[in-house]
Design a protein around this motif. Structure first.
Motif, PDB file in Angstrom:
ATOM      1  N   TYR A 116       0.873  -1.172   0.000  1.00  8.87           N
ATOM      2  CA  TYR A 116       0.000   0.000   0.000  1.00  8.87           C
ATOM      3  C   TYR A 116       0.912   1.223   0.000  1.00  8.87           C
ATOM      4  O   TYR A 116       1.786   1.336   0.848  1.00  8.87           O
ATOM      5  CB  TYR A 116      -0.899  -0.007   1.244  1.00  8.87           C
ATOM      6  N   ALA A 117       0.726   2.106  -0.947  1.00 12.54           N
ATOM      7  CA  ALA A 117       1.584   3.285  -1.112  1.00 12.54           C
ATOM      8  C   ALA A 117       3.053   2.875  -1.204  1.00 12.54           C
ATOM      9  O   ALA A 117       3.878   3.288  -0.392  1.00 12.54           O
ATOM     10  CB  ALA A 117       1.362   4.287   0.014  1.00 12.54           C
ATOM     11  N   PRO A 118       3.407   2.059  -2.208  1.00 13.23           N
ATOM     12  CA  PRO A 118       4.766   1.515  -2.299  1.00 13.23           C
ATOM     13  C   PRO A 118       5.867   2.555  -2.508  1.00 13.23           C
ATOM     14  O   PRO A 118       7.043   2.248  -2.306  1.00 13.23           O
ATOM     15  CB  PRO A 118       4.689   0.559  -3.491  1.00 13.23           C
ATOM     16  N   PHE A 119       5.517   3.774  -2.881  1.00  9.08           N
ATOM     17  CA  PHE A 119       6.537   4.782  -3.125  1.00  9.08           C
ATOM     18  C   PHE A 119       6.688   5.767  -1.970  1.00  9.08           C
ATOM     19  O   PHE A 119       7.401   6.766  -2.085  1.00  9.08           O
ATOM     20  CB  PHE A 119       6.242   5.542  -4.424  1.00  9.08           C
ATOM     21  N   ALA A 120       6.042   5.480  -0.849  1.00  4.66           N
ATOM     22  CA  ALA A 120       6.141   6.356   0.325  1.00  4.66           C
ATOM     23  C   ALA A 120       7.555   6.303   0.905  1.00  4.66           C
ATOM     24  O   ALA A 120       8.149   5.234   1.024  1.00  4.66           O
ATOM     25  CB  ALA A 120       5.134   5.936   1.385  1.00  4.66           C
ATOM     26  N   LYS A 121       8.073   7.465   1.253  1.00  8.36           N
ATOM     27  CA  LYS A 121       9.409   7.553   1.829  1.00  8.36           C
ATOM     28  C   LYS A 121       9.461   6.744   3.126  1.00  8.36           C
ATOM     29  O   LYS A 121       8.570   6.859   3.975  1.00  8.36           O
ATOM     30  CB  LYS A 121       9.767   9.012   2.103  1.00  8.36           C
ATOM     31  N   ASP A 122      10.481   5.941   3.276  1.00  7.16           N
ATOM     32  CA  ASP A 122      10.702   5.097   4.452  1.00  7.16           C
ATOM     33  C   ASP A 122       9.549   4.140   4.711  1.00  7.16           C
ATOM     34  O   ASP A 122       9.392   3.637   5.821  1.00  7.16           O
ATOM     35  CB  ASP A 122      10.969   5.943   5.700  1.00  7.16           C
ATOM     36  N   LYS A 123       8.702   3.906   3.694  1.00  9.78           N
ATOM     37  CA  LYS A 123       7.561   2.988   3.806  1.00  9.78           C
ATOM     38  C   LYS A 123       6.623   3.361   4.947  1.00  9.78           C
ATOM     39  O   LYS A 123       5.992   2.516   5.563  1.00  9.78           O
ATOM     40  CB  LYS A 123       8.038   1.539   3.968  1.00  9.78           C
ATOM     41  N   GLN A 124       6.528   4.661   5.241  1.00  7.62           N
ATOM     42  CA  GLN A 124       5.638   5.153   6.287  1.00  7.62           C
ATOM     43  C   GLN A 124       4.568   6.033   5.655  1.00  7.62           C
ATOM     44  O   GLN A 124       4.880   6.948   4.896  1.00  7.62           O
ATOM     45  CB  GLN A 124       6.417   5.921   7.345  1.00  7.62           C
ATOM     46  N   VAL A 125       3.315   5.743   6.013  1.00  5.43           N
ATOM     47  CA  VAL A 125       2.187   6.461   5.428  1.00  5.43           C
ATOM     48  C   VAL A 125       1.340   7.062   6.551  1.00  5.43           C
ATOM     49  O   VAL A 125       0.725   6.325   7.326  1.00  5.43           O
ATOM     50  CB  VAL A 125       1.320   5.515   4.572  1.00  5.43           C
ATOM     51  N   PRO A 126       1.303   8.392   6.662  1.00  4.25           N
ATOM     52  CA  PRO A 126       0.440   9.019   7.666  1.00  4.25           C
ATOM     53  C   PRO A 126      -1.009   9.074   7.158  1.00  4.25           C
ATOM     54  O   PRO A 126      -1.257   9.278   5.967  1.00  4.25           O
ATOM     55  CB  PRO A 126       1.020  10.423   7.812  1.00  4.25           C
ATOM     56  N   VAL A 127      -1.950   8.893   8.086  1.00  3.55           N
ATOM     57  CA  VAL A 127      -3.371   8.914   7.737  1.00  3.55           C
ATOM     58  C   VAL A 127      -4.101   9.773   8.761  1.00  3.55           C
ATOM     59  O   VAL A 127      -3.891   9.629   9.967  1.00  3.55           O
ATOM     60  CB  VAL A 127      -3.966   7.482   7.752  1.00  3.55           C
ATOM     61  N   MET A 128      -4.956  10.648   8.279  1.00  3.96           N
ATOM     62  CA  MET A 128      -5.784  11.450   9.183  1.00  3.96           C
ATOM     63  C   MET A 128      -6.819  10.526   9.828  1.00  3.96           C
ATOM     64  O   MET A 128      -7.418   9.693   9.135  1.00  3.96           O
ATOM     65  CB  MET A 128      -6.505  12.558   8.418  1.00  3.96           C
ATOM     66  N   PRO A 129      -7.035  10.648  11.122  1.00  5.47           N
ATOM     67  CA  PRO A 129      -8.021   9.790  11.794  1.00  5.47           C
ATOM     68  C   PRO A 129      -9.422   9.852  11.175  1.00  5.47           C
ATOM     69  O   PRO A 129     -10.161   8.877  11.242  1.00  5.47           O
ATOM     70  CB  PRO A 129      -8.033  10.314  13.230  1.00  5.47           C
ATOM     71  N   SER A 130      -9.771  10.949  10.537  1.00  2.00           N
ATOM     72  CA  SER A 130     -11.098  11.071   9.920  1.00  2.00           C
ATOM     73  C   SER A 130     -11.286  10.111   8.741  1.00  2.00           C
ATOM     74  O   SER A 130     -12.413   9.880   8.301  1.00  2.00           O
ATOM     75  CB  SER A 130     -11.349  12.506   9.459  1.00  2.00           C
ATOM     76  N   HIS A 131     -10.193   9.535   8.231  1.00  2.00           N
ATOM     77  CA  HIS A 131     -10.266   8.588   7.116  1.00  2.00           C
ATOM     78  C   HIS A 131     -10.247   7.141   7.589  1.00  2.00           C
ATOM     79  O   HIS A 131     -10.182   6.228   6.772  1.00  2.00           O
ATOM     80  CB  HIS A 131      -9.120   8.830   6.137  1.00  2.00           C
ATOM     81  N   ILE A 132     -10.298   6.942   8.891  1.00  2.00           N
ATOM     82  CA  ILE A 132     -10.261   5.596   9.453  1.00  2.00           C
ATOM     83  C   ILE A 132     -11.637   5.237   9.990  1.00  2.00           C
ATOM     84  O   ILE A 132     -12.206   5.960  10.797  1.00  2.00           O
ATOM     85  CB  ILE A 132      -9.192   5.496  10.565  1.00  2.00           C
ATOM     86  N   VAL A 133     -12.158   4.111   9.509  1.00  2.00           N
ATOM     87  CA  VAL A 133     -13.457   3.635   9.953  1.00  2.00           C
ATOM     88  C   VAL A 133     -13.296   2.798  11.217  1.00  2.00           C
ATOM     89  O   VAL A 133     -14.036   2.952  12.176  1.00  2.00           O
ATOM     90  CB  VAL A 133     -14.155   2.820   8.842  1.00  2.00           C
ATOM     91  N   SER A 134     -12.304   1.887  11.219  1.00  2.00           N
ATOM     92  CA  SER A 134     -12.054   1.062  12.401  1.00  2.00           C
ATOM     93  C   SER A 134     -10.617   0.561  12.397  1.00  2.00           C
ATOM     94  O   SER A 134      -9.956   0.524  11.368  1.00  2.00           O
ATOM     95  CB  SER A 134     -13.032  -0.113  12.478  1.00  2.00           C
ATOM     96  N   VAL A 135     -10.172   0.181  13.594  1.00  2.00           N
ATOM     97  CA  VAL A 135      -8.841  -0.399  13.791  1.00  2.00           C
ATOM     98  C   VAL A 135      -9.042  -1.615  14.684  1.00  2.00           C
ATOM     99  O   VAL A 135      -9.712  -1.522  15.715  1.00  2.00           O
ATOM    100  CB  VAL A 135      -7.876   0.598  14.475  1.00  2.00           C
ATOM    101  N   TYR A 136      -8.472  -2.761  14.262  1.00  2.00           N
ATOM    102  CA  TYR A 136      -8.648  -3.962  15.070  1.00  2.00           C
ATOM    103  C   TYR A 136      -7.443  -4.885  14.951  1.00  2.00           C
ATOM    104  O   TYR A 136      -6.647  -4.789  14.011  1.00  2.00           O
ATOM    105  CB  TYR A 136      -9.943  -4.690  14.711  1.00  2.00           C
ATOM    106  N   ASP A 137      -7.321  -5.779  15.942  1.00  2.00           N
ATOM    107  CA  ASP A 137      -6.229  -6.755  15.959  1.00  2.00           C
ATOM    108  C   ASP A 137      -6.496  -7.845  14.936  1.00  2.00           C
ATOM    109  O   ASP A 137      -7.631  -8.327  14.817  1.00  2.00           O
ATOM    110  CB  ASP A 137      -6.114  -7.416  17.339  1.00  2.00           C
ATOM    111  N   PRO A 138      -5.465  -8.271  14.205  1.00  2.00           N
ATOM    112  CA  PRO A 138      -5.651  -9.386  13.275  1.00  2.00           C
ATOM    113  C   PRO A 138      -5.783 -10.698  14.046  1.00  2.00           C
ATOM    114  O   PRO A 138      -5.250 -10.836  15.148  1.00  2.00           O
ATOM    115  CB  PRO A 138      -4.375  -9.367  12.428  1.00  2.00           C
ATOM    116  N   GLU A 139      -6.512 -11.620  13.466  1.00  2.00           N
ATOM    117  CA  GLU A 139      -6.649 -12.945  14.057  1.00  2.00           C
ATOM    118  C   GLU A 139      -5.315 -13.678  13.927  1.00  2.00           C
ATOM    119  O   GLU A 139      -4.636 -13.572  12.900  1.00  2.00           O
ATOM    120  CB  GLU A 139      -7.748 -13.725  13.338  1.00  2.00           C
ATOM    121  N   ALA A 140      -4.934 -14.402  14.945  1.00  2.00           N
ATOM    122  CA  ALA A 140      -3.685 -15.163  14.913  1.00  2.00           C
ATOM    123  C   ALA A 140      -3.888 -16.405  14.058  1.00  2.00           C
ATOM    124  O   ALA A 140      -4.552 -17.352  14.461  1.00  2.00           O
ATOM    125  CB  ALA A 140      -3.258 -15.544  16.319  1.00  2.00           C
ATOM    126  N   VAL A 141      -3.345 -16.363  12.834  1.00  2.00           N
ATOM    127  CA  VAL A 141      -3.442 -17.498  11.907  1.00  2.00           C
ATOM    128  C   VAL A 141      -2.087 -17.710  11.270  1.00  2.00           C
ATOM    129  O   VAL A 141      -1.204 -16.856  11.342  1.00  2.00           O
ATOM    130  CB  VAL A 141      -4.501 -17.258  10.800  1.00  2.00           C
TER     131      VAL A 141
END
Length: 94
Positions: A57-82
């Motif tokens: 996701y965003a492969p050309f971002a400097k240092d592979k870090q992508v900032p996102v404004m919280p208003s663009h986030i619907v939810s954040v959750y832990d991935p299932e351990a698989v």
């Protein structure tokens, strides 16, 4: 220490990443480090079954870090351990 989370963006995309919170010009941002887009992919031998694929996701971002404004986030959750040994991983250097 990493904080691996899945982020559902307002665009509908699901991204898995090491997530941190930073402040920039008085605003709080969520920073995704080495984010990967999660995609459902049909299995080759049975198109009625699906697996999971990852793409940068965003492969050309400097240092592979992508900032996102919280208003663009619907939810954040832990991935299932698989086991992730069956995933289709990106072929581009990351």
């Amino acid at each position: 220490m990493s904080n691996i989370q899945i982020i559902k963006l307002s665009s509908g995309e699901d991204v898995i990443s090491d997530v941190s919170e930073v402040e920039y010009n008085g605003s709080k941002l969520i920073t995704m480090n080495k984010p990967a887009l999660i995609m459902m992919m049909p299995k080759e031998n049975n198109p009625d079954e699906f697996g999971i694929g990852l793409a940068p996701y965003a492969p050309f971002a400097k240092d592979k870090q992508v900032p996102v404004m919280p208003s663009h986030i619907v939810s954040v959750y832990d991935p299932e351990a698989v086991s992730y040994t069956h995933l289709t991983l990106p072929t581009t250097p990351y």
